[in-house]
Design a protein around this motif. Structure first.
Motif, PDB file in Angstrom:
ATOM      1  N   ASP A 128       0.822  -1.213   0.000  1.00 53.04           N
ATOM      2  CA  ASP A 128       0.000   0.000   0.000  1.00 53.04           C
ATOM      3  C   ASP A 128       0.855   1.261   0.000  1.00 53.04           C
ATOM      4  OD1 ASP A 128      -2.300  -1.517   0.007  1.00 53.04           O
ATOM      5  OD2 ASP A 128      -2.540  -1.420   2.189  1.00 53.04           O
ATOM      6  N   GLN A 129       2.108   1.163   0.439  1.00 56.35           N
ATOM      7  CA  GLN A 129       2.995   2.310   0.504  1.00 56.35           C
ATOM      8  C   GLN A 129       3.754   2.545  -0.795  1.00 56.35           C
ATOM      9  OE1 GLN A 129       5.452   1.573   3.904  1.00 56.35           O
ATOM     10  NE2 GLN A 129       3.751   1.741   5.339  1.00 56.35           N
ATOM     11  N   VAL A 130       3.669   1.622  -1.739  1.00 53.19           N
ATOM     12  CA  VAL A 130       4.350   1.767  -3.020  1.00 53.19           C
ATOM     13  C   VAL A 130       3.608   2.809  -3.854  1.00 53.19           C
ATOM     14  CG1 VAL A 130       4.951   0.579  -5.179  1.00 53.19           C
ATOM     15  CG2 VAL A 130       5.198  -0.596  -2.995  1.00 53.19           C
ATOM     16  N   ILE A 131       4.355   3.749  -4.417  1.00 55.24           N
ATOM     17  CA  ILE A 131       3.736   4.768  -5.256  1.00 55.24           C
ATOM     18  C   ILE A 131       3.152   4.094  -6.487  1.00 55.24           C
ATOM     19  CG2 ILE A 131       4.157   6.814  -6.676  1.00 55.24           C
ATOM     20  CD1 ILE A 131       6.378   7.539  -4.672  1.00 55.24           C
ATOM     21  N   GLY A 132       1.875   4.309  -6.743  1.00 57.09           N
ATOM     22  CA  GLY A 132       1.194   3.715  -7.882  1.00 57.09           C
ATOM     23  C   GLY A 132       0.547   2.378  -7.578  1.00 57.09           C
ATOM     24  N   ALA A 133       0.542   1.967  -6.308  1.00 57.79           N
ATOM     25  CA  ALA A 133      -0.016   0.665  -5.945  1.00 57.79           C
ATOM     26  C   ALA A 133      -1.501   0.561  -6.258  1.00 57.79           C
ATOM     27  CB  ALA A 133       0.231   0.370  -4.467  1.00 57.79           C
ATOM     28  N   LYS A 134      -2.211   1.659  -6.223  1.00 59.51           N
ATOM     29  CA  LYS A 134      -3.644   1.654  -6.550  1.00 59.51           C
ATOM     30  C   LYS A 134      -3.917   2.274  -7.914  1.00 59.51           C
ATOM     31  CE  LYS A 134      -4.835  -0.174  -2.706  1.00 59.51           C
ATOM     32  NZ  LYS A 134      -5.085  -1.581  -2.694  1.00 59.51           N
ATOM     33  N   LEU A 171       0.451   0.620 -11.070  1.00 60.60           N
ATOM     34  CA  LEU A 171       1.121  -0.613 -10.641  1.00 60.60           C
ATOM     35  C   LEU A 171       0.190  -1.592  -9.944  1.00 60.60           C
ATOM     36  CD1 LEU A 171       4.447   0.867  -9.243  1.00 60.60           C
ATOM     37  CD2 LEU A 171       4.072  -0.243 -11.428  1.00 60.60           C
ATOM     38  N   GLN A 172      -1.103  -1.359 -10.016  1.00 62.56           N
ATOM     39  CA  GLN A 172      -2.040  -2.207  -9.279  1.00 62.56           C
ATOM     40  C   GLN A 172      -1.978  -3.664  -9.712  1.00 62.56           C
ATOM     41  OE1 GLN A 172      -6.056  -0.844  -9.103  1.00 62.56           O
ATOM     42  NE2 GLN A 172      -6.652  -2.409  -7.645  1.00 62.56           N
ATOM     43  N   ALA A 173      -1.893  -3.932 -10.986  1.00 66.66           N
ATOM     44  CA  ALA A 173      -1.845  -5.327 -11.458  1.00 66.66           C
ATOM     45  C   ALA A 173      -0.584  -6.026 -10.948  1.00 66.66           C
ATOM     46  CB  ALA A 173      -1.893  -5.368 -12.979  1.00 66.66           C
ATOM     47  N   ILE A 174       0.531  -5.307 -10.931  1.00 64.68           N
ATOM     48  CA  ILE A 174       1.790  -5.898 -10.470  1.00 64.68           C
ATOM     49  C   ILE A 174       1.742  -6.160  -8.971  1.00 64.68           C
ATOM     50  CG2 ILE A 174       4.262  -5.446 -10.202  1.00 64.68           C
ATOM     51  CD1 ILE A 174       4.017  -3.819 -12.852  1.00 64.68           C
ATOM     52  N   THR A 175       1.250  -5.189  -8.186  1.00 65.45           N
ATOM     53  CA  THR A 175       1.185  -5.393  -6.739  1.00 65.45           C
ATOM     54  C   THR A 175       0.189  -6.494  -6.386  1.00 65.45           C
ATOM     55  OG1 THR A 175      -0.376  -3.553  -6.508  1.00 65.45           O
ATOM     56  CG2 THR A 175       1.939  -3.069  -6.120  1.00 65.45           C
ATOM     57  N   ASP A 176      -0.883  -6.624  -7.152  1.00 65.47           N
ATOM     58  CA  ASP A 176      -1.835  -7.723  -6.921  1.00 65.47           C
ATOM     59  C   ASP A 176      -1.159  -9.075  -7.140  1.00 65.47           C
ATOM     60  OD1 ASP A 176      -3.815  -5.936  -6.289  1.00 65.47           O
ATOM     61  OD2 ASP A 176      -4.839  -6.087  -8.231  1.00 65.47           O
ATOM     62  N   ARG A 177      -0.346  -9.187  -8.181  1.00 64.53           N
ATOM     63  CA  ARG A 177       0.368 -10.441  -8.447  1.00 64.53           C
ATOM     64  C   ARG A 177       1.375 -10.739  -7.342  1.00 64.53           C
ATOM     65  NH1 ARG A 177       1.826  -8.882 -14.161  1.00 64.53           N
ATOM     66  NH2 ARG A 177      -0.211  -8.754 -15.099  1.00 64.53           N
ATOM     67  N   CYS A 178       2.033  -9.702  -6.842  1.00 60.39           N
ATOM     68  CA  CYS A 178       2.993  -9.897  -5.743  1.00 60.39           C
ATOM     69  C   CYS A 178       2.277 -10.405  -4.495  1.00 60.39           C
ATOM     70  CB  CYS A 178       3.722  -8.597  -5.447  1.00 60.39           C
ATOM     71  SG  CYS A 178       4.876  -8.094  -6.732  1.00 60.39           S
ATOM     72  N   LEU A 179       1.124  -9.825  -4.181  1.00 55.66           N
ATOM     73  CA  LEU A 179       0.356 -10.287  -3.023  1.00 55.66           C
ATOM     74  C   LEU A 179      -0.097 -11.724  -3.196  1.00 55.66           C
ATOM     75  CD1 LEU A 179      -1.786  -7.144  -2.167  1.00 55.66           C
ATOM     76  CD2 LEU A 179      -0.052  -8.215  -0.743  1.00 55.66           C
ATOM     77  N   GLU A 180      -0.513 -12.087  -4.409  1.00 58.32           N
ATOM     78  CA  GLU A 180      -0.929 -13.463  -4.673  1.00 58.32           C
ATOM     79  C   GLU A 180       0.236 -14.426  -4.477  1.00 58.32           C
ATOM     80  OE1 GLU A 180      -2.476 -13.276  -8.614  1.00 58.32           O
ATOM     81  OE2 GLU A 180      -4.284 -12.215  -7.993  1.00 58.32           O
ATOM     82  N   ALA A 181       1.430 -14.003  -4.864  1.00 56.29           N
ATOM     83  CA  ALA A 181       2.604 -14.860  -4.695  1.00 56.29           C
ATOM     84  C   ALA A 181       2.941 -15.049  -3.224  1.00 56.29           C
ATOM     85  CB  ALA A 181       3.802 -14.264  -5.432  1.00 56.29           C
ATOM     86  N   ILE A 182       2.723 -14.016  -2.418  1.00 58.90           N
ATOM     87  CA  ILE A 182       3.042 -14.092  -0.994  1.00 58.90           C
ATOM     88  C   ILE A 182       2.088 -15.036  -0.267  1.00 58.90           C
ATOM     89  CG2 ILE A 182       3.043 -12.761   1.152  1.00 58.90           C
ATOM     90  CD1 ILE A 182       4.115 -10.416  -0.534  1.00 58.90           C
ATOM     91  N   VAL A 183       0.820 -14.986  -0.585  1.00 59.40           N
ATOM     92  CA  VAL A 183      -0.159 -15.806   0.136  1.00 59.40           C
ATOM     93  C   VAL A 183      -0.352 -17.191  -0.482  1.00 59.40           C
ATOM     94  CG1 VAL A 183      -1.400 -13.801   1.008  1.00 59.40           C
ATOM     95  CG2 VAL A 183      -2.143 -14.841  -1.132  1.00 59.40           C
ATOM     96  N   TYR A 184       0.431 -17.508  -1.504  1.00 56.11           N
ATOM     97  CA  TYR A 184       0.337 -18.820  -2.137  1.00 56.11           C
ATOM     98  C   TYR A 184       0.697 -19.893  -1.119  1.00 56.11           C
ATOM     99  CZ  TYR A 184       0.989 -22.443  -5.670  1.00 56.11           C
ATOM    100  OH  TYR A 184       0.889 -23.582  -6.427  1.00 56.11           O
TER     101      TYR A 184
END
Length: 71
Positions: free
Chosen positions: A35-41, A44-57
C-alpha cells in the motif's frame, strides 16, 4: 436477513459501512506493505496484486524476484 448478516460482519470488523440510505458495504481489506508503493492503486495495481498473490500462495509463499532499475 441479509442486513442482519451484514451487521454481524460489520460488528466483527470485516466490513466497512458508509451512507445511510442507501447503505454501502465494503469488505475491509488488511493493509499491506504494498500500500505504501507509489502507484499501488493506479498504474502498478496489477503488479502489486500479483505480488500479493505470490506471498499468500500456500503453504509458505512463492519465490519472488523483483527486477528493474530500482529493484
Amino acid at each position: 436477513m441479509v442486513s442482519a448478516y451484514l451487521s454481524q460482519l460489520h460488528s466483527a470488523g470485516k466490513l466497512v459501512k458508509s451512507g445511510t440510505r442507501p447503505v454501502y458495504w465494503q469488505v475491509k481489506a488488511p493493509r499491506t506493505a504494498f500500500d505504501q508503493v507509489i502507484g499501488a492503486k493506479g498504474s502498478l495495481q496489477a503488479i502489486t496484486d500479483r505480488c500479493l498473490e505470490a506471498i499468500v500462495y500456500p503453504p509458505s509463499g512463492f519465490p519472488l524476484l523483483i527486477t528493474g532499475p530500482s529493484g
